[in-house]
Scaffold this motif. Structure first.
Motif, PDB file in Angstrom:
ATOM      1  N   LYS A  79       0.685  -1.140   0.036  1.00  0.00           N
ATOM      2  CA  LYS A  79       0.024  -0.189  -0.087  1.00  0.00           C
ATOM      3  C   LYS A  79       1.265   1.753  -0.232  1.00  0.00           C
ATOM      4  N   PRO A  80       0.718   2.621  -0.440  1.00  0.00           N
ATOM      5  CA  PRO A  80       1.193   3.511  -0.683  1.00  0.00           C
ATOM      6  C   PRO A  80       1.252   3.596   0.612  1.00  0.00           C
ATOM      7  N   SER A  81       2.382   4.466   1.330  1.00  0.00           N
ATOM      8  CA  SER A  81       2.983   4.332   3.358  1.00  0.00           C
ATOM      9  C   SER A  81       4.329   5.309   3.141  1.00  0.00           C
ATOM     10  N   ASN A  82       4.110   6.029   4.742  1.00  0.00           N
ATOM     11  CA  ASN A  82       5.738   6.349   4.835  1.00  0.00           C
ATOM     12  C   ASN A  82       6.273   5.381   5.847  1.00  0.00           C
ATOM     13  N   THR A  83       6.100   5.032   5.949  1.00  0.00           N
ATOM     14  CA  THR A  83       6.541   3.834   6.607  1.00  0.00           C
ATOM     15  C   THR A  83       8.015   3.360   5.677  1.00  0.00           C
ATOM     16  N   LYS A  84       8.859   2.245   6.149  1.00  0.00           N
ATOM     17  CA  LYS A  84       9.630   1.762   5.478  1.00  0.00           C
ATOM     18  C   LYS A  84       9.352   0.158   5.492  1.00  0.00           C
ATOM     19  N   THR A  85       8.402   0.644   3.861  1.00  0.00           N
ATOM     20  CA  THR A  85       8.088  -0.974   3.930  1.00  0.00           C
ATOM     21  C   THR A  85       8.923  -1.905   2.233  1.00  0.00           C
ATOM     22  N   SER A  86       9.017  -2.802   2.455  1.00  0.00           N
ATOM     23  CA  SER A  86       9.469  -2.929   1.532  1.00  0.00           C
ATOM     24  C   SER A  86       8.546  -4.017   0.511  1.00  0.00           C
ATOM     25  N   GLY A  87       8.615  -4.786  -1.300  1.00  0.00           N
ATOM     26  CA  GLY A  87       8.012  -4.634  -1.919  1.00  0.00           C
ATOM     27  C   GLY A  87       6.775  -3.281  -3.062  1.00  0.00           C
ATOM     28  N   ALA A  88       6.594  -3.588  -3.886  1.00  0.00           N
ATOM     29  CA  ALA A  88       6.108  -3.343  -4.745  1.00  0.00           C
ATOM     30  C   ALA A  88       4.293  -2.883  -4.617  1.00  0.00           C
ATOM     31  N   LEU A  89       3.995  -1.598  -4.645  1.00  0.00           N
ATOM     32  CA  LEU A  89       2.160  -1.731  -5.156  1.00  0.00           C
ATOM     33  C   LEU A  89       2.441  -1.958  -6.472  1.00  0.00           C
ATOM     34  N   LEU A  90       1.339  -2.497  -6.907  1.00  0.00           N
ATOM     35  CA  LEU A  90       1.088  -3.531  -8.321  1.00  0.00           C
ATOM     36  C   LEU A  90      -0.271  -3.135  -8.926  1.00  0.00           C
ATOM     37  N   ILE A  91       0.022  -1.610  -9.849  1.00  0.00           N
ATOM     38  CA  ILE A  91      -1.598  -1.261 -10.342  1.00  0.00           C
ATOM     39  C   ILE A  91      -1.499  -1.528 -11.973  1.00  0.00           C
ATOM     40  N   ASP A  92      -2.963  -2.493 -12.359  1.00  0.00           N
ATOM     41  CA  ASP A  92      -2.664  -2.423 -13.393  1.00  0.00           C
ATOM     42  C   ASP A  92      -3.600  -2.342 -13.946  1.00  0.00           C
ATOM     43  N   GLY A  93      -4.024  -2.078 -16.092  1.00  0.00           N
ATOM     44  CA  GLY A  93      -4.120  -1.111 -16.210  1.00  0.00           C
ATOM     45  C   GLY A  93      -4.551  -1.916 -17.639  1.00  0.00           C
TER      46      GLY A  93
END
Length: 184
Positions: A79-93
């Motif tokens: 998810k979009p976040s200000n925390t240090k997360t790894s991984g990616a948001l995946l947006i499909d279109g």
């Protein structure tokens, strides 16, 4: 469970795999939970679209939006976040519908440094810049690639769409992924 290799198959989840070409009229009243992605803006392409939360079908393939004007956020991705997360948001279109170009028809033309903005349900904005654009053969694409940030251990945003030749029984032969990272 891991996504199936054909997870980029863009199943619309309905009785037909053809997405609607009817432009949504309710975009201004669209709402999602505060921590979910709501809108995507790609200034270089003139793109502004809703982001619909989407899961997977019974074959563990990521569902695609039911119309060519919306994008879909795979709810198993970051998810979009200000925390240090790894991984990616995946947006499909969709690259196209039966007769009209889709919301992601031009992402294959994006360049390193192009900007992408994600607006969350609480209206917070997250800015990303493109690092690379890559096209994969559908038979060799490992969907883990689509869920992984281009900078390992860092947050990311990946956009995915169909590309290549279209076959009515097997779909498109390729997938294009745009890899982006947060603007610091």
């Amino acid at each position: 469970a891991a996504l199936s290799k054909s997870a980029g198959a863009h199943s619309t989840g309905g009785t037909s795999d053809l997405p609607s070409e009817t432009k949504p009229s309710d975009i201004g009243s669209y709402k999602v939970a505060p921590d979910l992605p709501k809108f995507i803006k790609i200034p270089s392409l003139g793109t502004y679209a809703r982001i619909r939360p989407l899961g997977v079908n019974s074959k563990n393939e990521i569902l695609a939006p039911t119309n060519i004007y919306d994008t879909g956020w795979y709810n198993g991705s970051a998810k979009p976040s200000n925390t240090k997360t790894s991984g990616a948001l995946l947006i499909d279109g969709h690259v196209s519908g039966p007769t009209q170009p889709g919301v992601f028809s031009k992402i294959k033309n994006m360049h390193e440094g192009d900007q992408i903005q994600i607006q969350r349900g609480d209206d917070q904005l997250f800015n990303y810049k493109v690092v690379k654009v890559q096209t994969y053969d559908v038979n060799t694409l490992n969907m883990a690639t689509a869920l992984t940030s281009v900078k390992l251990g860092e947050p990311g945003l990946n956009l995915i769409t169909c590309n290549g030749k279209y076959n009515s029984s097997t779909g498109y032969s390729q997938r294009t992924i745009v890899f982006a990272v947060p603007v610091k």
